[in-house]
Design a protein around this motif. Sequence first.
Motif, PDB file in Angstrom:
ATOM      1  N   THR A  16     -19.622 -66.841  97.766  1.00 16.98           N
ATOM      2  CA  THR A  16     -20.403 -68.073  97.929  1.00 16.98           C
ATOM      3  C   THR A  16     -21.897 -67.760  97.913  1.00 16.98           C
ATOM      4  N   ILE A  17     -22.289 -66.702  98.597  1.00 20.42           N
ATOM      5  CA  ILE A  17     -23.696 -66.300  98.620  1.00 20.42           C
ATOM      6  C   ILE A  17     -24.164 -65.963  97.209  1.00 20.42           C
ATOM      7  N   ARG A  18     -23.340 -65.208  96.487  1.00 18.55           N
ATOM      8  CA  ARG A  18     -23.689 -64.882  95.096  1.00 18.55           C
ATOM      9  C   ARG A  18     -23.831 -66.138  94.252  1.00 18.55           C
ATOM     10  N   ASN A  19     -22.923 -67.088  94.446  1.00 18.38           N
ATOM     11  CA  ASN A  19     -22.956 -68.309  93.646  1.00 18.38           C
ATOM     12  C   ASN A  19     -24.198 -69.152  93.927  1.00 18.38           C
ATOM     13  N   VAL A  20     -24.640 -69.188  95.187  1.00 15.94           N
ATOM     14  CA  VAL A  20     -25.877 -69.904  95.505  1.00 15.94           C
ATOM     15  C   VAL A  20     -27.063 -69.248  94.795  1.00 15.94           C
ATOM     16  N   GLU A  21     -27.054 -67.928  94.721  1.00 11.46           N
ATOM     17  CA  GLU A  21     -28.111 -67.200  94.003  1.00 11.46           C
ATOM     18  C   GLU A  21     -28.151 -67.579  92.526  1.00 11.46           C
ATOM     19  N   LEU A  22     -26.990 -67.908  91.967  1.00 12.12           N
ATOM     20  CA  LEU A  22     -26.907 -68.229  90.541  1.00 12.12           C
ATOM     21  C   LEU A  22     -27.243 -69.685  90.238  1.00 12.12           C
ATOM     22  N   MET A  23     -27.511 -70.498  91.272  1.00 12.82           N
ATOM     23  CA  MET A  23     -27.796 -71.911  91.090  1.00 12.82           C
ATOM     24  C   MET A  23     -29.280 -72.152  90.881  1.00 12.82           C
ATOM     25  N   ARG A  24     -29.578 -73.275  90.255  1.00 10.06           N
ATOM     26  CA  ARG A  24     -30.975 -73.699  90.161  1.00 10.06           C
ATOM     27  C   ARG A  24     -31.433 -74.229  91.514  1.00 10.06           C
ATOM     28  N   PHE A  25     -32.719 -74.398  91.670  1.00  9.51           N
ATOM     29  CA  PHE A  25     -33.278 -74.985  92.892  1.00  9.51           C
ATOM     30  C   PHE A  25     -32.712 -76.401  93.083  1.00  9.51           C
ATOM     31  N   CYS A  26     -32.206 -76.670  94.281  1.00  7.90           N
ATOM     32  CA  CYS A  26     -31.586 -77.970  94.616  1.00  7.90           C
ATOM     33  C   CYS A  26     -30.322 -78.236  93.802  1.00  7.90           C
ATOM     34  N   PHE A  83     -25.449 -67.740 105.875  1.00  6.46           N
ATOM     35  CA  PHE A  83     -26.488 -67.653 104.858  1.00  6.46           C
ATOM     36  C   PHE A  83     -27.795 -67.135 105.464  1.00  6.46           C
ATOM     37  N   GLU A  84     -28.506 -66.318 104.705  1.00  2.00           N
ATOM     38  CA  GLU A  84     -29.856 -65.914 105.095  1.00  2.00           C
ATOM     39  C   GLU A  84     -30.790 -67.113 104.947  1.00  2.00           C
ATOM     40  N   GLN A  85     -31.692 -67.270 105.898  1.00  2.00           N
ATOM     41  CA  GLN A  85     -32.600 -68.413 105.876  1.00  2.00           C
ATOM     42  C   GLN A  85     -33.454 -68.437 104.612  1.00  2.00           C
ATOM     43  N   GLU A  86     -33.869 -67.258 104.166  1.00  2.00           N
ATOM     44  CA  GLU A  86     -34.723 -67.176 102.973  1.00  2.00           C
ATOM     45  C   GLU A  86     -34.008 -67.731 101.750  1.00  2.00           C
ATOM     46  N   LEU A  87     -32.710 -67.421 101.621  1.00  2.00           N
ATOM     47  CA  LEU A  87     -31.931 -67.926 100.491  1.00  2.00           C
ATOM     48  C   LEU A  87     -31.835 -69.446 100.540  1.00  2.00           C
ATOM     49  N   MET A  88     -31.633 -70.004 101.718  1.00  2.00           N
ATOM     50  CA  MET A  88     -31.513 -71.449 101.853  1.00  2.00           C
ATOM     51  C   MET A  88     -32.819 -72.152 101.463  1.00  2.00           C
ATOM     52  N   PHE A  89     -33.970 -71.586 101.848  1.00  2.00           N
ATOM     53  CA  PHE A  89     -35.254 -72.183 101.483  1.00  2.00           C
ATOM     54  C   PHE A  89     -35.525 -72.020  99.989  1.00  2.00           C
ATOM     55  N   ARG A  90     -35.134 -70.867  99.449  1.00  2.00           N
ATOM     56  CA  ARG A  90     -35.459 -70.579  98.053  1.00  2.00           C
ATOM     57  C   ARG A  90     -34.594 -71.376  97.081  1.00  2.00           C
ATOM     58  N   ARG A  91     -33.360 -71.651  97.456  1.00  2.00           N
ATOM     59  CA  ARG A  91     -32.457 -72.379  96.570  1.00  2.00           C
ATOM     60  C   ARG A  91     -32.260 -73.837  97.004  1.00  2.00           C
ATOM     61  N   ALA A  92     -32.409 -74.114  98.303  1.00  2.00           N
ATOM     62  CA  ALA A  92     -32.218 -75.475  98.833  1.00  2.00           C
ATOM     63  C   ALA A  92     -30.959 -76.131  98.264  1.00  2.00           C
ATOM     64  N   PRO A  93     -29.796 -75.472  98.407  1.00  2.00           N
ATOM     65  CA  PRO A  93     -28.581 -75.996  97.779  1.00  2.00           C
ATOM     66  C   PRO A  93     -28.052 -77.244  98.480  1.00  2.00           C
ATOM     67  N   ASN A  94     -27.485 -78.143  97.697  1.00  2.00           N
ATOM     68  CA  ASN A  94     -26.733 -79.271  98.246  1.00  2.00           C
ATOM     69  C   ASN A  94     -25.282 -78.806  98.382  1.00  2.00           C
ATOM     70  N   ILE A  95     -24.845 -78.588  99.621  1.00  2.00           N
ATOM     71  CA  ILE A  95     -23.537 -77.986  99.871  1.00  2.00           C
ATOM     72  C   ILE A  95     -22.525 -79.059 100.249  1.00  2.00           C
ATOM     73  N   GLY A  96     -21.429 -79.116  99.509  1.00  2.00           N
ATOM     74  CA  GLY A  96     -20.333 -80.034  99.816  1.00  2.00           C
ATOM     75  C   GLY A  96     -19.088 -79.263 100.213  1.00  2.00           C
ATOM     76  N   ILE A  97     -18.389 -79.746 101.222  1.00  2.00           N
ATOM     77  CA  ILE A  97     -17.137 -79.131 101.677  1.00  2.00           C
ATOM     78  C   ILE A  97     -15.975 -79.985 101.176  1.00  2.00           C
ATOM     79  N   VAL A  98     -15.000 -79.329 100.546  1.00  3.31           N
ATOM     80  CA  VAL A  98     -13.838 -80.041 100.013  1.00  3.31           C
ATOM     81  C   VAL A  98     -12.671 -79.866 100.980  1.00  3.31           C
ATOM     82  N   SER A  99     -12.154 -80.963 101.514  1.00  7.25           N
ATOM     83  CA  SER A  99     -11.042 -80.914 102.461  1.00  7.25           C
ATOM     84  C   SER A  99     -10.021 -81.980 102.087  1.00  7.25           C
ATOM     85  N   LEU A 100      -8.990 -81.556 101.380  1.00 11.71           N
ATOM     86  CA  LEU A 100      -7.938 -82.498 101.001  1.00 11.71           C
ATOM     87  C   LEU A 100      -7.154 -82.944 102.240  1.00 11.71           C
ATOM     88  N   GLY A 101      -6.883 -81.987 103.139  1.00 10.83           N
ATOM     89  CA  GLY A 101      -6.154 -82.318 104.358  1.00 10.83           C
ATOM     90  C   GLY A 101      -6.915 -83.250 105.275  1.00 10.83           C
TER      91      GLY A 101
END
Length: 340
Positions: free
Chosen positions: A233-243, A255-273
């Motif tokens: 997951t961390i690697r995949n966030v690195e491969l994403m564009r900003f936001c 997650f490291e705080q620096e990664l979260m600021f640098r990528r600012a990902p929109n994170i969705g959790i998938v829960s079928l149950g």
Amino acid sequence: MSHIQQTTDLPSTMRALALLEPNDAIALSELSVPVPSPEGNELLVKVEYVGLNHGDANFAKQGFCKWHYPHILGHDAVGVVVQANKGVFPGVGARVVWHASLGDQGVLSEYTTVPNYAVSVVPDNVSPADAATLPCSGMTALIALDKLQLSEGDSLFIDAGAGGVGQFAIQFAKQRGATVFTTASKHNHKLLKQLGADVVFDYKDPKLEDKIRRELGPQGFDAVLDCIGGDTTIRNVELMRFCGRIACLNELPKFEQELMFRRAPNIGIVSLGGAWLANSLCAQQKLSFMGNLLLDNAARGEIKLPQIHAVDFTAEAVSAALNKQLAGGFTGKQVVQVSG
């Protein structure tokens, strides 16, 4: 005057495959238990096929906080309605498919009950075994793609494209106009290309990230379907564009705080149950709508379904199959034939 509609006389007991307690070997027991009675808008269904999932195996090892033991395993079922209250649709004789509640008893039994609003009626030109491959993987893929809000021309990265969720996600992402990148073992690259993947990478390649960046360019992915979790997951966030947008099927890592600021990902959790655990009638009805969409695409030949690996309805065979789910290394869907 009875308000119950049913087929011929039903037995009082049935066979079921149950977990006496969570265990690492996923040892199951065959039990004889009472046939349940439907209440209100519930249907009593004679189970024909049960599709096995990775989550079934994980929970069999770890247990679940809402389970009472012995616990019948299984969540994806196809069967024929044999009893229902008068006026409840679909009625007796209809073949239905559904994804069952994580918190209640499962579906690896000869009969089970399910609320009528959570099922989808299987078309005549979709075999019951094929229908059993759809619920968990197909619905999870649809929920993930909805969370990712794909638009025409978006770049989407799907980790583990040869898995059940990955195969459905590739096909529905292409329907929505995305450019799809994915990973898989080399022997599955041809299959994923046939499903519509634009670029397939070898997930074992030590230079995977470099090759992805070279193929994609400097901008990063618009969206990621993260099927594995952990460091991936961390690697995949690195491969994403900003936001960029990422839909995660497993627990989030730290997650490291620096990664979260640098990528600012929109994170969705998938829960079928979660549709059941949140006690959301709307979400449970949506399971039915997604089932209808999957069945419609299957009936019209617009999606290819996973290869079926047949499993006998015995404690030993299902235990071995669930252990195989965790070991990986196979492509397709394990389906238990309960009756029919």
